[in-house]
Scaffold this motif. Structure first.
Motif, PDB file in Angstrom:
ATOM      1  N   THR A  44       1.142  -4.646  -9.942  1.00 45.93           N
ATOM      2  CA  THR A  44       1.711  -4.209 -11.385  1.00 45.93           C
ATOM      3  C   THR A  44       1.687  -2.589 -11.081  1.00 45.93           C
ATOM      4  O   THR A  44       2.320  -2.006 -11.535  1.00 45.93           O
ATOM      5  N   LEU A  45       0.498  -2.055 -10.456  1.00 42.50           N
ATOM      6  CA  LEU A  45       0.390  -0.621 -10.457  1.00 42.50           C
ATOM      7  C   LEU A  45       1.483  -0.078  -9.363  1.00 42.50           C
ATOM      8  O   LEU A  45       1.733   1.023  -9.690  1.00 42.50           O
ATOM      9  N   GLN A  46       1.677  -0.876  -8.392  1.00 44.76           N
ATOM     10  CA  GLN A  46       2.867  -0.244  -7.635  1.00 44.76           C
ATOM     11  C   GLN A  46       4.228  -0.044  -8.112  1.00 44.76           C
ATOM     12  O   GLN A  46       4.950   0.682  -7.993  1.00 44.76           O
ATOM     13  N   ALA A  47       4.385  -0.923  -9.091  1.00 52.03           N
ATOM     14  CA  ALA A  47       5.498  -0.974 -10.003  1.00 52.03           C
ATOM     15  C   ALA A  47       5.723   0.622 -10.790  1.00 52.03           C
ATOM     16  O   ALA A  47       6.799   0.991 -11.160  1.00 52.03           O
ATOM     17  N   PHE A  48       4.671   1.024 -10.815  1.00 51.00           N
ATOM     18  CA  PHE A  48       4.485   2.177 -11.417  1.00 51.00           C
ATOM     19  C   PHE A  48       4.129   3.643 -10.599  1.00 51.00           C
ATOM     20  O   PHE A  48       3.730   4.738 -10.967  1.00 51.00           O
ATOM     21  N   ASP A  49       4.340   3.180  -9.377  1.00 48.13           N
ATOM     22  CA  ASP A  49       4.082   4.309  -8.231  1.00 48.13           C
ATOM     23  C   ASP A  49       2.735   4.559  -8.217  1.00 48.13           C
ATOM     24  O   ASP A  49       2.252   5.835  -7.800  1.00 48.13           O
ATOM     25  N   ILE A  50       1.892   3.782  -8.523  1.00 47.55           N
ATOM     26  CA  ILE A  50       0.172   3.929  -8.531  1.00 47.55           C
ATOM     27  C   ILE A  50      -0.486   3.088  -7.138  1.00 47.55           C
ATOM     28  O   ILE A  50      -0.222   1.914  -7.257  1.00 47.55           O
ATOM     29  N   ALA A  51      -1.033   3.753  -6.535  1.00 44.70           N
ATOM     30  CA  ALA A  51      -1.573   3.169  -5.265  1.00 44.70           C
ATOM     31  C   ALA A  51      -2.842   2.536  -5.541  1.00 44.70           C
ATOM     32  O   ALA A  51      -3.991   2.857  -5.575  1.00 44.70           O
ATOM     33  N   GLY A  52      -2.890   1.304  -6.039  1.00 45.83           N
ATOM     34  CA  GLY A  52      -3.953   0.594  -6.371  1.00 45.83           C
ATOM     35  C   GLY A  52      -4.688  -0.183  -5.237  1.00 45.83           C
ATOM     36  O   GLY A  52      -3.885  -0.572  -4.301  1.00 45.83           O
ATOM     37  N   GLU A  53      -5.959  -0.209  -4.944  1.00 44.55           N
ATOM     38  CA  GLU A  53      -6.290  -1.086  -3.771  1.00 44.55           C
ATOM     39  C   GLU A  53      -7.886  -1.441  -4.249  1.00 44.55           C
ATOM     40  O   GLU A  53      -8.435  -1.294  -5.125  1.00 44.55           O
ATOM     41  N   ARG A  54      -8.327  -2.155  -3.349  1.00 43.79           N
ATOM     42  CA  ARG A  54      -9.693  -2.926  -3.226  1.00 43.79           C
ATOM     43  C   ARG A  54     -10.719  -2.101  -2.649  1.00 43.79           C
ATOM     44  O   ARG A  54     -10.125  -1.140  -1.742  1.00 43.79           O
ATOM     45  N   VAL A  55     -12.015  -2.174  -2.954  1.00 42.33           N
ATOM     46  CA  VAL A  55     -12.898  -1.549  -2.014  1.00 42.33           C
ATOM     47  C   VAL A  55     -13.993  -2.593  -1.778  1.00 42.33           C
ATOM     48  O   VAL A  55     -14.214  -3.482  -2.346  1.00 42.33           O
ATOM     49  N   ASP A  56     -14.210  -2.728  -0.445  1.00 39.78           N
ATOM     50  CA  ASP A  56     -14.931  -3.632   0.272  1.00 39.78           C
ATOM     51  C   ASP A  56     -16.324  -3.766  -0.443  1.00 39.78           C
ATOM     52  O   ASP A  56     -16.939  -2.838  -0.816  1.00 39.78           O
ATOM     53  N   GLY A  57     -16.587  -5.147  -0.982  1.00 39.15           N
ATOM     54  CA  GLY A  57     -17.700  -5.586  -1.371  1.00 39.15           C
ATOM     55  C   GLY A  57     -17.895  -5.636  -2.707  1.00 39.15           C
ATOM     56  O   GLY A  57     -18.813  -5.870  -3.295  1.00 39.15           O
TER      57      GLY A  57
END
Length: 233
Positions: free
Chosen positions: A121-134
């Motif tokens: 969803t964020l990618q569709a708004f050109d936002i680089a969403g990501e996970r954080v380990d743990g």
């Protein structure tokens, strides 16, 4: 392809939405696997409220709910720590039967899929969403804060007989000052962010549409929309 009814409901109190979820899960447990009711997804916003997940620490609540009646705090059965809901935040509660293909009876898999919905969803708004380990949830790089990453979406779930409830909360146009009254998700070294901070003119309706498409892709389901509340027997 499995079908899922998505109820786009606008502003709904937390307790009402929680009650709907509990009843929907009970209906599906009673019915068994076959024939089983369709999967359901509640898509809504909440008036300002704070919720504590299982095992959450009261040390992460910076106000006394017994003395400040204007700030409702509810202890709930999802995983995770304390979080904040408020208008402008898109809250999505998938009621999915994980015993059905193409799902998996694996809550870790399910949580990663939920995170992927937010990331897409964020990618569709050109936002680089990501996970954080743990950690659970979705994060964005943000040099406007003295922290390397800010949390833009909280994820918490619970399942009974492999039927899910709770889900994720994505900050869209949320007033982020409400998070100052808690340590969000128990993390002292992280700030919170919203889509609006990247796109000031973003609309909730646009985000809802993208989330629906992302869920269809990630979970391989067909979403059928309605603005009616869920029908409960």
């Amino acid at each position: 392809m499995n079908k899922c009814i998505v109820h786009r409901l606008g502003l709904v109190s937390y307790r009402q939405a929680w009650n709907w979820q509990q009843q929907l899960v009970k209906e599906r447990i009673r019915s068994g696997v076959s024939p089983a009711p369709l999967d359901v997804c509640l898509m809504l916003q909440h008036p300002a409220v704070y919720t504590l997940g299982r095992g959450a620490s009261w040390d992460n609540v910076k106000f006394d709910p017994s003395k400040e009646s204007g700030f409702e705090l509810i202890k709930v059965d999802r995983g995770g720590e304390v979080t904040h809901h408020a208008p402008g935040q898109l809250v999505v509660y998938p009621i999915l039967n994980l015993t059905r293909d193409p799902f998996k009876k694996d809550l870790h898999w399910y949580l990663r899929q939920v995170e992927q919905v937010v990331i897409d969803t964020l990618q569709a708004f050109d936002i680089a969403g990501e996970r954080v380990d743990g950690l659970t949830g979705v994060w964005v790089p943000d040099n406007r804060y003295p922290f390397p990453k800010s949390k833009i979406a909280a994820v918490g779930t619970h399942a009974s007989k492999w039927i899910t409830m709770h889900g994720f909360a994505l900050n869209v146009t949320t007033d982020l000052s409400g998070f100052n009254r808690i340590v969000p998700c128990g993390l002292h070294d992280k700030a919170v962010s919203s889509i609006q901070e990247f796109h000031p003119n973003v609309s909730m309706a646009d985000v809802e549409e993208v989330v629906i498409k992302s869920m269809e892709k990630v979970f391989e389901i067909e979403m059928q929309q309605t603005t009616n509340p869920p029908y409960l027997e």
